[in-house]
Scaffold this motif. Structure first.
Motif, PDB file in Angstrom:
ATOM      1  N   GLN A 181       0.835  -1.207   0.000  1.00  0.00           N
ATOM      2  CA  GLN A 181       0.000   0.000   0.000  1.00  0.00           C
ATOM      3  C   GLN A 181       0.867   1.253   0.000  1.00  0.00           C
ATOM      4  OE1 GLN A 181      -2.947  -0.061   3.146  1.00  0.00           O
ATOM      5  NE2 GLN A 181      -3.505  -2.183   2.695  1.00  0.00           N
ATOM      6  N   SER A 182       1.939   1.225   0.775  1.00  0.00           N
ATOM      7  CA  SER A 182       2.846   2.375   0.814  1.00  0.00           C
ATOM      8  C   SER A 182       3.519   2.600  -0.526  1.00  0.00           C
ATOM      9  CB  SER A 182       3.905   2.177   1.909  1.00  0.00           C
ATOM     10  OG  SER A 182       3.332   2.321   3.195  1.00  0.00           O
ATOM     11  N   LEU A 183       3.915   1.513  -1.204  1.00  0.00           N
ATOM     12  CA  LEU A 183       4.522   1.650  -2.533  1.00  0.00           C
ATOM     13  C   LEU A 183       3.550   2.307  -3.510  1.00  0.00           C
ATOM     14  CD1 LEU A 183       6.496  -1.685  -3.136  1.00  0.00           C
ATOM     15  CD2 LEU A 183       7.451   0.615  -2.927  1.00  0.00           C
ATOM     16  N   VAL A 184       2.273   1.935  -3.431  1.00  0.00           N
ATOM     17  CA  VAL A 184       1.263   2.531  -4.311  1.00  0.00           C
ATOM     18  C   VAL A 184       1.169   4.033  -4.054  1.00  0.00           C
ATOM     19  CG1 VAL A 184      -1.209   2.636  -4.828  1.00  0.00           C
ATOM     20  CG2 VAL A 184      -0.084   0.416  -4.559  1.00  0.00           C
ATOM     21  N   LYS A 185       1.041   4.416  -2.795  1.00  0.00           N
ATOM     22  CA  LYS A 185       0.863   5.830  -2.461  1.00  0.00           C
ATOM     23  C   LYS A 185       2.113   6.649  -2.800  1.00  0.00           C
ATOM     24  CE  LYS A 185      -2.421   4.943   1.281  1.00  0.00           C
ATOM     25  NZ  LYS A 185      -2.669   5.018   2.753  1.00  0.00           N
ATOM     26  N   ILE A 186       3.280   6.113  -2.488  1.00  0.00           N
ATOM     27  CA  ILE A 186       4.536   6.814  -2.796  1.00  0.00           C
ATOM     28  C   ILE A 186       4.671   7.016  -4.303  1.00  0.00           C
ATOM     29  CG2 ILE A 186       7.054   6.544  -2.823  1.00  0.00           C
ATOM     30  CD1 ILE A 186       6.739   5.190  -0.024  1.00  0.00           C
ATOM     31  N   SER A 187       4.339   6.000  -5.073  1.00  0.00           N
ATOM     32  CA  SER A 187       4.428   6.086  -6.535  1.00  0.00           C
ATOM     33  C   SER A 187       3.456   7.119  -7.080  1.00  0.00           C
ATOM     34  CB  SER A 187       4.145   4.719  -7.162  1.00  0.00           C
ATOM     35  OG  SER A 187       5.056   3.750  -6.683  1.00  0.00           O
ATOM     36  N   ALA A 188       2.228   7.102  -6.589  1.00  0.00           N
ATOM     37  CA  ALA A 188       1.207   8.043  -7.066  1.00  0.00           C
ATOM     38  C   ALA A 188       1.580   9.485  -6.740  1.00  0.00           C
ATOM     39  CB  ALA A 188      -0.144   7.697  -6.443  1.00  0.00           C
ATOM     40  N   LEU A 189       2.050   9.721  -5.532  1.00  0.00           N
ATOM     41  CA  LEU A 189       2.360  11.087  -5.097  1.00  0.00           C
ATOM     42  C   LEU A 189       3.630  11.612  -5.757  1.00  0.00           C
ATOM     43  CD1 LEU A 189       1.418  10.532  -1.362  1.00  0.00           C
ATOM     44  CD2 LEU A 189       0.191  11.994  -2.987  1.00  0.00           C
ATOM     45  N   THR A 190       4.585  10.721  -6.031  1.00  0.00           N
ATOM     46  CA  THR A 190       5.773  11.118  -6.796  1.00  0.00           C
ATOM     47  C   THR A 190       5.365  11.544  -8.198  1.00  0.00           C
ATOM     48  OG1 THR A 190       7.245   9.645  -5.559  1.00  0.00           O
ATOM     49  CG2 THR A 190       7.973  10.328  -7.749  1.00  0.00           C
ATOM     50  N   THR A 191       4.490  10.766  -8.808  1.00  0.00           N
ATOM     51  CA  THR A 191       4.044  11.036 -10.181  1.00  0.00           C
ATOM     52  C   THR A 191       3.314  12.362 -10.294  1.00  0.00           C
ATOM     53  OG1 THR A 191       3.875   8.664 -10.607  1.00  0.00           O
ATOM     54  CG2 THR A 191       2.672  10.116 -12.086  1.00  0.00           C
ATOM     55  N   THR A 192       2.489  12.686  -9.294  1.00  0.00           N
ATOM     56  CA  THR A 192       1.705  13.925  -9.347  1.00  0.00           C
ATOM     57  C   THR A 192       2.450  15.119  -8.768  1.00  0.00           C
ATOM     58  OG1 THR A 192       0.627  13.323  -7.244  1.00  0.00           O
ATOM     59  CG2 THR A 192      -0.508  12.718  -9.287  1.00  0.00           C
ATOM     60  N   GLY A 193       3.618  14.872  -8.162  1.00  0.00           N
ATOM     61  CA  GLY A 193       4.408  15.978  -7.621  1.00  0.00           C
ATOM     62  C   GLY A 193       3.880  16.543  -6.321  1.00  0.00           C
ATOM     63  N   ASN A 194       3.078  15.768  -5.598  1.00  0.00           N
ATOM     64  CA  ASN A 194       2.514  16.216  -4.322  1.00  0.00           C
ATOM     65  C   ASN A 194       3.526  15.965  -3.206  1.00  0.00           C
ATOM     66  OD1 ASN A 194       1.017  16.724  -2.009  1.00  0.00           O
ATOM     67  ND2 ASN A 194      -0.836  15.717  -2.769  1.00  0.00           N
ATOM     68  N   ILE A 195       4.481  16.890  -3.069  1.00  0.00           N
ATOM     69  CA  ILE A 195       5.613  16.677  -2.170  1.00  0.00           C
ATOM     70  C   ILE A 195       5.210  16.666  -0.700  1.00  0.00           C
ATOM     71  CG2 ILE A 195       7.812  17.666  -1.378  1.00  0.00           C
ATOM     72  CD1 ILE A 195       7.942  16.281  -4.088  1.00  0.00           C
ATOM     73  N   GLU A 196       4.282  17.534  -0.327  1.00  0.00           N
ATOM     74  CA  GLU A 196       3.889  17.605   1.093  1.00  0.00           C
ATOM     75  C   GLU A 196       3.279  16.290   1.560  1.00  0.00           C
ATOM     76  OE1 GLU A 196       1.083  20.378   3.998  1.00  0.00           O
ATOM     77  OE2 GLU A 196       1.988  21.253   2.206  1.00  0.00           O
ATOM     78  N   GLU A 197       2.374  15.732   0.767  1.00  0.00           N
ATOM     79  CA  GLU A 197       1.759  14.456   1.130  1.00  0.00           C
ATOM     80  C   GLU A 197       2.750  13.306   0.954  1.00  0.00           C
ATOM     81  OE1 GLU A 197      -1.126  12.010   2.671  1.00  0.00           O
ATOM     82  OE2 GLU A 197      -1.117  14.200   2.566  1.00  0.00           O
ATOM     83  N   LEU A 198       3.624  13.423  -0.042  1.00  0.00           N
ATOM     84  CA  LEU A 198       4.643  12.392  -0.264  1.00  0.00           C
ATOM     85  C   LEU A 198       5.528  12.240   0.966  1.00  0.00           C
ATOM     86  CD1 LEU A 198       6.250  10.398  -2.039  1.00  0.00           C
ATOM     87  CD2 LEU A 198       7.547  12.366  -2.893  1.00  0.00           C
ATOM     88  N   LYS A 199       5.876  13.350   1.574  1.00  0.00           N
ATOM     89  CA  LYS A 199       6.721  13.303   2.775  1.00  0.00           C
ATOM     90  C   LYS A 199       6.056  12.476   3.873  1.00  0.00           C
ATOM     91  CE  LYS A 199       9.458  16.370   5.717  1.00  0.00           C
ATOM     92  NZ  LYS A 199       9.800  17.780   6.035  1.00  0.00           N
ATOM     93  N   ILE A 200       4.753  12.630   4.017  1.00  0.00           N
ATOM     94  CA  ILE A 200       4.006  11.861   5.014  1.00  0.00           C
ATOM     95  C   ILE A 200       4.044  10.376   4.677  1.00  0.00           C
ATOM     96  CG2 ILE A 200       1.700  11.435   5.969  1.00  0.00           C
ATOM     97  CD1 ILE A 200       1.131  14.441   5.503  1.00  0.00           C
ATOM     98  N   GLN A 201       3.824  10.058   3.400  1.00  0.00           N
ATOM     99  CA  GLN A 201       3.760   8.652   2.991  1.00  0.00           C
ATOM    100  C   GLN A 201       5.135   7.980   2.979  1.00  0.00           C
ATOM    101  OE1 GLN A 201       1.084   6.998   2.978  1.00  0.00           O
ATOM    102  NE2 GLN A 201      -0.229   8.807   3.203  1.00  0.00           N
ATOM    103  N   LEU A 202       6.194   8.750   2.750  1.00  0.00           N
ATOM    104  CA  LEU A 202       7.547   8.183   2.877  1.00  0.00           C
ATOM    105  C   LEU A 202       7.805   7.763   4.315  1.00  0.00           C
ATOM    106  CD1 LEU A 202       9.511  10.667   0.595  1.00  0.00           C
ATOM    107  CD2 LEU A 202       9.201   8.218   0.163  1.00  0.00           C
ATOM    108  N   ASN A 203       7.404   8.605   5.257  1.00  0.00           N
ATOM    109  CA  ASN A 203       7.523   8.240   6.674  1.00  0.00           C
ATOM    110  C   ASN A 203       6.686   7.006   6.984  1.00  0.00           C
ATOM    111  OD1 ASN A 203       9.100  10.128   8.594  1.00  0.00           O
ATOM    112  ND2 ASN A 203       8.069  11.577   7.255  1.00  0.00           N
ATOM    113  N   ASN A 204       5.456   6.968   6.475  1.00  0.00           N
ATOM    114  CA  ASN A 204       4.586   5.816   6.716  1.00  0.00           C
ATOM    115  C   ASN A 204       5.178   4.550   6.113  1.00  0.00           C
ATOM    116  OD1 ASN A 204       2.760   7.437   8.040  1.00  0.00           O
ATOM    117  ND2 ASN A 204       1.331   7.600   6.319  1.00  0.00           N
ATOM    118  N   GLY A 205       5.759   4.686   4.924  1.00  0.00           N
ATOM    119  CA  GLY A 205       6.358   3.519   4.276  1.00  0.00           C
ATOM    120  C   GLY A 205       7.477   2.922   5.102  1.00  0.00           C
ATOM    121  N   LEU A 206       8.343   3.768   5.629  1.00  0.00           N
ATOM    122  CA  LEU A 206       9.420   3.292   6.505  1.00  0.00           C
ATOM    123  C   LEU A 206       8.853   2.670   7.773  1.00  0.00           C
ATOM    124  CD1 LEU A 206      11.819   6.335   6.056  1.00  0.00           C
ATOM    125  CD2 LEU A 206      12.271   4.006   5.265  1.00  0.00           C
TER     126      LEU A 206
END
Length: 350
Positions: free
Chosen positions: A35-60
């Motif tokens: 699930q984290s890989l999906v969200k990280i990939s989607a947010l990277t693709t759309t350039g949503n850096i603020e939310e990406l930062k949250i999901q990178l933490n969640n992924g770890l």
């Protein structure tokens, strides 16, 4: 019981057992790391850096290793381009530095392979693509490969050879990353269909594809989530929902604060629409005859999205910063007279 009857019942039992096991596998949900890989990939693709930062933490926190995330972000450059990939990698470095300063130790994971020197790199990539597609791959690729041989070489030699040579991510994880990226951007339905087929060949199930769609709806939009659902013939997520919240804010600003207020409002509206999936629109306007009279059309997916919006740092900054600037405020909740026409409007905007 005679031998033939015994064998008959044993075969039937094994068949039922096999069917039950296969059915259970088809319903296996994505785990937290996937699930984290999906969200990280989607947010990277759309350039949503603020939310990406949250999901990178969640992924770890969910157990992804540093190198698994690095490898996913590296692969994504082939789909969303170097700029967004590099922005995501820089953000990931910042996240790791912040976690280290907090005393958090994240696992490095399997070593990333850098060197890849086969005797024929194109052939290496071609065979990987054959493995993924389960179909023969001509050399050069028909159509685009014949027309532009260099892009065919880059596709085979770099993406499916150099990048796929690293076993930090499995082929299934790589297809999870690719499907999530393609589902997050418009105009690539053909490539998405191809990678859905490849994903299924690696073991991704239709139930998991539906789950990816739901995660894309949360991270990007229902419109993009529906690109997957159309291709796997599942019911679409309604774009305009009965529980959608629509409001008109009527605001009067004190003259001495007008320029400062407008700057803060523009920033808050822009960030809200950009990074909050539940915010459909925040559209500020002013009366031509009287610029002190501000009107804002606000649209939220539902009341939960609205309540979430009220807790965001950008809204709280807007609220506290502009409190002294507002002379009058009236909030008017609205209901749509024609939801079908509203949907047509959104199609035009897309």
């Amino acid at each position: 019981m005679n031998i033939s009857k015994y064998l008959k019942w044993t075969s039937l039992f094994l068949l039922i057992l096999s069917f039950t096991k296969m059915n259970a596998q088809n319903k296996t949900p994505l785990n937290s790391q996937e699930q984290s890989l999906v969200k990280i990939s989607a947010l990277t693709t759309t350039g949503n850096i603020e939310e990406l930062k949250i999901q990178l933490n969640n992924g770890l926190d969910n157990g992804l290793s540093i190198n698994e995330i690095k490898e996913a972000l590296t692969q994504l450059y082939a789909y969303c381009g170097f700029p967004r990939c590099l922005n995501a990698i820089t953000t990931f470095k910042t996240v790791l530095d912040e976690r280290k300063n907090k005393g958090i130790t994240d696992k490095e994971g399997k070593k990333i392979v850098v060197e890849n020197n086969p005797s024929d790199k194109y052939e290496q990539g071609r065979k990987v693509l054959e493995d993924l597609t389960k179909t023969p791959q001509a050399k050069p690729a028909p159509g685009f490969g014949e027309f532009a041989p260099r892009i065919d070489a880059f596709l085979k030699e770099h993406l499916f050879a150099d990048i796929f040579a690293s076993d930090v991510l499995s082929f299934q994880q790589r297809e999870l990353v690719t499907i999530s990226a393609l589902a997050s951007m418009s105009g690539v339905e053909g490539q998405l269909q191809s990678h859905i087929t490849m994903g299924k060949n690696t073991g991704i199930t239709e139930n998991q594809l539906e789950e990816i769609s739901s995660l894309i709806a949360q991270s990007v939009s229902a419109t993009q989530a529906n690109t997957i659902r159309k291709l796997i013939s599942k019911p679409l997520i309604p774009i305009v929902k009965p529980e959608m919240m629509v409001r008109i804010s009527e605001i009067e600003i004190l003259p001495e604060y007008l320029e400062e207020y407008n700057a803060i409002l523009k920033e808050e509206a822009s960030v809200s629409v950009k990074i909050e999936p539940g915010v459909i629109a925040i559209f500020p306007m002013y009366q031509k005859e009287n610029p002190l009279q501000i009107r804002i059309i606000e649209m939220y997916a539902d009341k939960t999205a609205y309540q979430s919006h009220l807790q965001t740092p950008h809204f709280l900054h807007y609220k506290t910063s502009t409190l002294k600037m507002v002379k009058g405020l009236k909030l008017i909740d609205m209901e749509s007279l024609d939801g079908a026409t509203m949907l047509e409007i959104f199609k035009k905007l897309n």
